[in-house]
Design an enzyme around this catalytic site. Structure first.
Site, PDB file in Angstrom:
ATOM      1  N   LYS A  34      -6.298 -21.247 -27.936  1.00 17.94           N
ATOM      2  CA  LYS A  34      -7.469 -21.240 -27.059  1.00 17.94           C
ATOM      3  C   LYS A  34      -7.591 -22.570 -26.327  1.00 17.94           C
ATOM      4  CE  LYS A  34     -11.954 -21.515 -28.464  1.00 17.94           C
ATOM      5  NZ  LYS A  34     -12.682 -22.467 -27.591  1.00 17.94           N
ATOM      6  N   ASP A  61     -10.707 -20.144 -22.247  1.00 19.84           N
ATOM      7  CA  ASP A  61     -12.123 -19.975 -22.606  1.00 19.84           C
ATOM      8  C   ASP A  61     -12.985 -20.795 -21.652  1.00 19.84           C
ATOM      9  OD1 ASP A  61     -14.521 -19.592 -23.968  1.00 19.84           O
ATOM     10  OD2 ASP A  61     -14.017 -20.981 -25.594  1.00 19.84           O
ATOM     11  N   LYS A  63     -15.539 -19.149 -19.765  1.00 21.72           N
ATOM     12  CA  LYS A  63     -16.841 -18.440 -19.672  1.00 21.72           C
ATOM     13  C   LYS A  63     -17.354 -18.402 -18.234  1.00 21.72           C
ATOM     14  CE  LYS A  63     -18.131 -19.802 -24.383  1.00 21.72           C
ATOM     15  NZ  LYS A  63     -17.109 -20.821 -24.669  1.00 21.72           N
ATOM     16  N   ASP A  66     -20.788 -16.493 -12.182  1.00 22.26           N
ATOM     17  CA  ASP A  66     -21.062 -16.807 -10.780  1.00 22.26           C
ATOM     18  C   ASP A  66     -21.254 -15.483 -10.046  1.00 22.26           C
ATOM     19  OD1 ASP A  66     -21.040 -18.133  -8.173  1.00 22.26           O
ATOM     20  OD2 ASP A  66     -19.979 -19.770  -9.160  1.00 22.26           O
ATOM     21  N   THR A 125     -24.138 -18.592 -29.528  1.00 24.47           N
ATOM     22  CA  THR A 125     -24.695 -18.746 -30.884  1.00 24.47           C
ATOM     23  C   THR A 125     -25.583 -19.987 -30.989  1.00 24.47           C
ATOM     24  OG1 THR A 125     -22.596 -19.742 -31.488  1.00 24.47           O
ATOM     25  CG2 THR A 125     -22.940 -17.471 -32.159  1.00 24.47           C
ATOM     26  N   ARG A 218     -10.701 -26.568 -36.587  1.00 22.68           N
ATOM     27  CA  ARG A 218     -10.532 -27.680 -37.529  1.00 22.68           C
ATOM     28  C   ARG A 218      -9.960 -27.339 -38.903  1.00 22.68           C
ATOM     29  NH1 ARG A 218     -16.422 -29.636 -36.116  1.00 22.68           N
ATOM     30  NH2 ARG A 218     -16.481 -27.390 -35.717  1.00 22.68           N
TER      31      ARG A 218
HETATM   32  O1  C5P Z   1     -13.088 -26.189 -35.320  1.00 26.38           O
HETATM   33  P1  C5P Z   1     -13.752 -24.833 -35.322  1.00 26.38           P
HETATM   34  O2  C5P Z   1     -13.039 -23.828 -36.198  1.00 26.38           O
HETATM   35  O3  C5P Z   1     -15.227 -24.939 -35.643  1.00 26.38           O
HETATM   36  O4  C5P Z   1     -13.608 -24.332 -33.821  1.00 26.38           O
HETATM   37  C1  C5P Z   1     -14.220 -23.164 -33.379  1.00 26.38           C
HETATM   38  C2  C5P Z   1     -13.967 -22.965 -31.914  1.00 26.38           C
HETATM   39  O5  C5P Z   1     -14.703 -21.829 -31.487  1.00 26.38           O
HETATM   40  C3  C5P Z   1     -14.398 -24.123 -31.014  1.00 26.38           C
HETATM   41  O6  C5P Z   1     -13.513 -24.168 -29.898  1.00 26.38           O
HETATM   42  C4  C5P Z   1     -15.778 -23.723 -30.567  1.00 26.38           C
HETATM   43  O7  C5P Z   1     -16.123 -24.246 -29.316  1.00 26.38           O
HETATM   44  C5  C5P Z   1     -15.637 -22.202 -30.486  1.00 26.38           C
HETATM   45  N1  C5P Z   1     -16.901 -21.494 -30.616  1.00 26.38           N
HETATM   46  C6  C5P Z   1     -17.717 -21.595 -31.732  1.00 26.38           C
HETATM   47  N2  C5P Z   1     -18.894 -20.909 -31.795  1.00 26.38           N
HETATM   48  C7  C5P Z   1     -19.256 -20.131 -30.776  1.00 26.38           C
HETATM   49  C8  C5P Z   1     -18.453 -19.995 -29.661  1.00 26.38           C
HETATM   50  C9  C5P Z   1     -17.273 -20.705 -29.616  1.00 26.38           C
HETATM   51  O8  C5P Z   1     -17.383 -22.300 -32.670  1.00 26.38           O
HETATM   52  N3  C5P Z   1     -20.358 -19.444 -30.872  1.00 26.38           N
END
Ligand code: C5P
Length: 239
Positions: A34, A61, A63, A66, A125, A218
């Site tokens: 992503k 990603d 989003k 427009d 979220t 992560r």
């Molecule tokens: O490091 P981690 O597993 O928390 O990364 C989750 C990814 O998903 C990040 O790129 C974050 O921006 C994305 N994301 C999220 N929650 C959302 C939408 C996207 O964690 N509601």
């Protein structure tokens, strides 16, 4: 689909070289990468081609949100990059979603590419019930109800699926049926740090609830042995 194919690795880094290092290391351990706003705006659209050239598939990603003519053009541009997946905000409306899909499919046909999977983002979220009422002036619906309504609108507009929190998987699946793709972040294996994620689900739980793809960052990228962390997640999913 194999468990590995369901993992989308979030490349949340600010530099092309850091991203490509992760791709080289993990392309045989995950299904897709992503590229979010930070990496895309730092390294430019060429990052998609660079990842493709290394054998990785890309979810862009950004989003989009427009007027339909503009998101349609952006959808064509992203399709020309040969990404595997991209997304728009459902809040942009039916016509915006429908036009973006039509333009993307048309551009893919012109180039002989597979059209990218097109997802809608419903309610972010980070938006709580109170903000929905006081800032967005939606007073008669809960976040959960709005998520399902927008998922249904997205499906009607031809979206292939939605990005959703693990909490909404089951209600979206019930409303939109088995073929509608659900992509969920907020995934944490029991052995990983939660970090800033609050409502978390393990990969196994997310699978059992019916997700198609999970976005994981992560727990893999910050692990001491990143390949081992990815393998551990795959094993947990297959168990
Ligand atoms: O490091 P981690 O597993 O928390 O990364 C989750 C990814 O998903 C990040 O790129 C974050 O921006 C994305 N994301 C999220 N929650 C959302 C939408 C996207 O964690 N509601």
């Amino acid at each position: 689909m194999q468990a590995k194919e369901k993992i989308i690795l979030a490349l949340d880094v600010d530099h092309q070289e850091k991203a490509l290092e992760l791709v080289r290391e993990l392309k045989d351990y995950v299904g897709m990468f992503k590229v979010g706003m930070e990496l895309y705006y730092s390294s430019g659209p060429d990052i998609v081609k660079q990842i493709n050239d290394l054998g990785g598939k890309v979810f862009v990603d950004l989003k989009l949100h427009d007027i339909p003519n503009t998101t349609g053009g952006a959808g064509r541009a992203l399709t020309r990059l040969d990404c595997a997946m991209f997304n728009v905000h459902a809040a942009g409306g039916y016509e915006m979603m429908q036009r973006t899909k039509a333009d993307s499919v048309d551009e893919a046909a012109r180039l002989g590419f597979t059209p990218p999977i097109l997802l809608a983002v419903t309610v972010l979220t980070s938006i709580a019930q109170q903000q929905l009422q006081e800032e967005m002036m939606v007073s008669d619906l809960s976040v959960a109800d709005l998520v399902v309504k927008w998922a249904l609108l997205a499906q009607k507009a031809g979206m292939d699926g939605v990005v959703s929190s693990p909490r909404e998987i089951e209600s979206i699946r019930a409303a939109c049926g088995p073929d509608f793709k659900i992509v969920t972040p907020g995934i944490r294996p029991a052995w990983a740090e939660a970090g800033d994620q609050k409502r978390i689900t393990t990969p196994r739980q997310a699978l059992d609830m019916g997700t198609d793809y999970m976005v994981i960052g992560r727990p893999i990228t910050k692990a001491e042995d990143r390949q081992a962390a990815a393998l551990k997640i795959i094993e947990e999913m297959e168990r």
